[in-house]
Scaffold this motif. Structure first.
Motif, PDB file in Angstrom:
ATOM      1  N   UNK A  55       5.328   0.300  -5.172  1.00  0.00           N
ATOM      2  CA  UNK A  55       5.318  -0.094  -3.945  1.00  0.00           C
ATOM      3  C   UNK A  55       5.080   1.161  -2.620  1.00  0.00           C
ATOM      4  N   UNK A  56       5.961   1.154  -3.326  1.00  0.00           N
ATOM      5  CA  UNK A  56       6.438   3.320  -2.609  1.00  0.00           C
ATOM      6  C   UNK A  56       4.804   4.135  -3.329  1.00  0.00           C
ATOM      7  N   UNK A  57       4.990   3.521  -3.875  1.00  0.00           N
ATOM      8  CA  UNK A  57       3.955   5.358  -4.700  1.00  0.00           C
ATOM      9  C   UNK A  57       2.460   4.747  -3.611  1.00  0.00           C
ATOM     10  N   UNK A  58       2.197   3.231  -3.898  1.00  0.00           N
ATOM     11  CA  UNK A  58       1.105   3.153  -3.556  1.00  0.00           C
ATOM     12  C   UNK A  58       0.754   3.202  -1.914  1.00  0.00           C
ATOM     13  N   UNK A  59       1.835   3.444  -1.186  1.00  0.00           N
ATOM     14  CA  UNK A  59       2.181   3.612  -0.068  1.00  0.00           C
ATOM     15  C   UNK A  59       1.298   4.881  -0.352  1.00  0.00           C
ATOM     16  N   UNK A  60       2.531   5.820  -0.131  1.00  0.00           N
ATOM     17  CA  UNK A  60       2.247   6.753  -0.536  1.00  0.00           C
ATOM     18  C   UNK A  60       1.169   7.339  -0.454  1.00  0.00           C
ATOM     19  N   UNK A  61       0.287   6.631  -1.078  1.00  0.00           N
ATOM     20  CA  UNK A  61      -1.203   7.303  -1.744  1.00  0.00           C
ATOM     21  C   UNK A  61      -2.564   6.163  -0.293  1.00  0.00           C
ATOM     22  N   UNK A  62      -1.862   5.610  -0.418  1.00  0.00           N
ATOM     23  CA  UNK A  62      -2.814   5.044   1.246  1.00  0.00           C
ATOM     24  C   UNK A  62      -3.055   3.940   0.774  1.00  0.00           C
ATOM     25  N   UNK A  63      -2.633   3.341  -0.787  1.00  0.00           N
ATOM     26  CA  UNK A  63      -2.915   2.510  -1.345  1.00  0.00           C
ATOM     27  C   UNK A  63      -2.635   0.676  -0.634  1.00  0.00           C
ATOM     28  N   UNK A  84      -6.353 -12.227   0.745  1.00  0.00           N
ATOM     29  CA  UNK A  84      -6.931 -11.491  -0.348  1.00  0.00           C
ATOM     30  C   UNK A  84      -5.914 -10.445  -0.362  1.00  0.00           C
ATOM     31  N   UNK A  85      -5.253 -11.294  -0.783  1.00  0.00           N
ATOM     32  CA  UNK A  85      -3.653 -10.857  -2.223  1.00  0.00           C
ATOM     33  C   UNK A  85      -3.200  -9.311  -1.234  1.00  0.00           C
ATOM     34  N   UNK A  86      -3.574  -8.487  -0.501  1.00  0.00           N
ATOM     35  CA  UNK A  86      -3.020  -7.172  -0.284  1.00  0.00           C
ATOM     36  C   UNK A  86      -1.624  -7.403   0.480  1.00  0.00           C
ATOM     37  N   UNK A  87      -0.722  -6.561  -0.135  1.00  0.00           N
ATOM     38  CA  UNK A  87       0.398  -6.392  -0.085  1.00  0.00           C
ATOM     39  C   UNK A  87       1.184  -5.480   1.146  1.00  0.00           C
ATOM     40  N   UNK A  88       1.631  -5.943   2.012  1.00  0.00           N
ATOM     41  CA  UNK A  88       2.145  -5.192   3.197  1.00  0.00           C
ATOM     42  C   UNK A  88       3.366  -4.902   3.519  1.00  0.00           C
ATOM     43  N   UNK A  89       3.301  -3.032   3.480  1.00  0.00           N
ATOM     44  CA  UNK A  89       4.925  -2.489   3.335  1.00  0.00           C
ATOM     45  C   UNK A  89       5.993  -3.281   4.931  1.00  0.00           C
ATOM     46  N   UNK A  90       6.760  -4.479   4.396  1.00  0.00           N
ATOM     47  CA  UNK A  90       7.652  -4.842   5.665  1.00  0.00           C
ATOM     48  C   UNK A  90       8.646  -3.729   6.152  1.00  0.00           C
ATOM     49  N   UNK A  91       9.470  -3.459   5.025  1.00  0.00           N
ATOM     50  CA  UNK A  91      10.896  -2.038   5.378  1.00  0.00           C
ATOM     51  C   UNK A  91      10.637  -1.246   4.138  1.00  0.00           C
ATOM     52  N   UNK A  92      10.508  -0.422   4.486  1.00  0.00           N
ATOM     53  CA  UNK A  92      10.330   0.848   3.353  1.00  0.00           C
ATOM     54  C   UNK A  92      11.950   1.224   2.813  1.00  0.00           C
ATOM     55  N   UNK A  93      12.639   1.368   4.290  1.00  0.00           N
ATOM     56  CA  UNK A  93      13.931   1.312   4.099  1.00  0.00           C
ATOM     57  C   UNK A  93      14.885   1.006   2.525  1.00  0.00           C
ATOM     58  N   UNK A  94      14.615  -0.171   2.756  1.00  0.00           N
ATOM     59  CA  UNK A  94      15.371  -0.926   2.642  1.00  0.00           C
ATOM     60  C   UNK A  94      14.847  -0.780   0.626  1.00  0.00           C
ATOM     61  N   UNK A  95      13.129  -0.874   0.514  1.00  0.00           N
ATOM     62  CA  UNK A  95      12.349  -0.720  -0.609  1.00  0.00           C
ATOM     63  C   UNK A  95      12.911   0.844  -1.348  1.00  0.00           C
ATOM     64  N   UNK A  96      13.091   1.628  -0.308  1.00  0.00           N
ATOM     65  CA  UNK A  96      13.459   3.175  -0.991  1.00  0.00           C
ATOM     66  C   UNK A  96      15.199   2.369  -1.691  1.00  0.00           C
ATOM     67  N   UNK A  97      15.877   1.774  -1.199  1.00  0.00           N
ATOM     68  CA  UNK A  97      16.966   1.452  -1.963  1.00  0.00           C
ATOM     69  C   UNK A  97      17.239   0.951  -2.969  1.00  0.00           C
TER      70      UNK A  97
END
Length: 355
Positions: free
Chosen positions: A285-293, A337-350
């Motif tokens: 998820x973090x990699x997809x976020x970094x790519x702008x996906x 439409x099955x989109x994933x939205x990043x809500x808490x990047x810091x916690x996801x990174x942990x």
């Protein structure tokens, strides 16, 4: 005006060589021994260094070794000057990584040609090319001039792809390498049971298809499909192989451009082997976020749960459970439409770091 540092203990050779270089419009600094030469290399910041081997204080090998360990001087082209009686010692200098050598006495034209060749090489290798289609065209033009390959100089045009349109297909002949100018692309394979699994997600600035061209079968081993409206540039296999195999320096530069991130791919494979599903999902998820996906709003692309499961190497049902768990903890949101939205990047990174 290019700057040259001449390190030579023989006054007559030093004076004559400096005069030749100044007549060719080079700015020249001289040093009568290796110790002074090292100091001047750091203060004068030359574009190229000419250095005798046998000298008092510090010899040419010592100069080269000292400057090679300094980040500010390590990339300066270095040409050894040697007497005929010392020619056997040149193996040591070239093995250390020197760019070239000239045997004294040398003709002025040989000196100038050696300098021009090394400056031309260094200029090409140090030049940065942007990761877009203009950068690709610029690189191909520069590489063509560097290698005198006239047939590589044509500009590459862009082809537009609609969502779900195939760019290349598994099992077809690999005739082109592709560069993504804009949009998002996924690659996938079919296992022996015919089930599709995702092998990669790519966005603007990425290359696809390069490893397939190098494969022994010469076929695409996966399928690439546009996930959104894409603009993609293709590079024919013939041009690709010429850039890769005609010249070592061009090859290293080109490999650096097309590799995307080999270390990242290795880490990804290690993660698939040893990380928990939660950790793999968070990392993906973090990699997809970094790519702008995927984004922190509802503007990212739609990713099917099947594709996401393939990306992290697990069953679809398991991927759905992990995403639901992340949603319940407030790490992500699930949009339309099955989109994933990043809500808490810091916690996801942990989670990605510690599982």
């Amino acid at each position: 005006m290019k700057k040259i540092l001449l390190i030579e203990d023989n006054y007559d050779v030093r004076d004559m060589t400096a005069e030749i270089l100044e007549l060719e419009n080079y700015q020249v600094a001289t040093a009568e021994n290796g110790k002074i030469g090292i100091e001047k290399a750091r203060t004068f910041a030359p574009d190229l260094i000419l250095c005798d081997i046998m000298m008092p204080e510090v010899d040419g090998y010592g100069v080269f070794e000292e400057l090679s360990q300094d980040q500010k001087t390590a990339c300066i082209p270095f040409i050894f000057l040697t007497a005929k009686s010392e020619k056997s010692d040149l193996r040591k200098g070239m093995a250390m990584g020197a760019d070239d050598y000239l045997t004294k006495p040398f003709e002025a034209i040989d000196l100038i040609e050696a300098i021009e060749a090394r400056l031309k090489k260094n200029s090409f290798l140090r030049k940065e090319f942007s990761r877009n289609v203009q950068g690709i065209n610029d690189f191909i033009k520069e590489a063509s001039k560097y290698q005198n390959l006239k047939d590589l100089s044509a500009d590459r045009s862009l082809t537009r792809y609609r969502p779900k349109e195939a760019i290349f297909s598994e099992g077809s002949m690999a005739h082109n390498l592709y560069f993504i100018q804009s949009g998002e692309v996924k690659t996938y394979k079919h296992n022996e049971n015919g089930k599709e699994y995702v092998t990669g997600m790519f966005s603007a600035g990425d290359f696809i298809g390069q490893l397939c061209i190098l494969g022994s079968l010469g076929m695409y081993t996966e399928t690439a499909v546009a996930l959104s409206h894409c603009e993609i540039c293709s590079i024919p296999k013939k041009d690709f192989t010429q850039l890769l195999f005609n010249n070592k320096e061009v090859s290293h530069k080109f490999i650096g451009m097309i590799s995307n991130n080999v270390i990242h791919m290795q880490n990804q494979l290690m993660g698939l082997a040893f990380d928990s599903v939660r950790k793999r999902a968070a990392t993906a998820l973090l990699e997809l976020y970094d790519k702008g996906l995927i984004k922190d709003d509802d503007m990212g692309i739609s990713i099917s749960r099947e594709d996401f499961a393939g990306l992290i190497g697990t069953a679809t049902e398991t991927a759905i459970r992990v995403l639901s768990s992340f949603k319940d903890k407030g790490l992500i949101q699930l949009g339309e439409s099955r989109r994933i939205i990043l809500a808490d990047k810091k916690q996801l990174q942990q989670v990605a770091d510690f599982g």
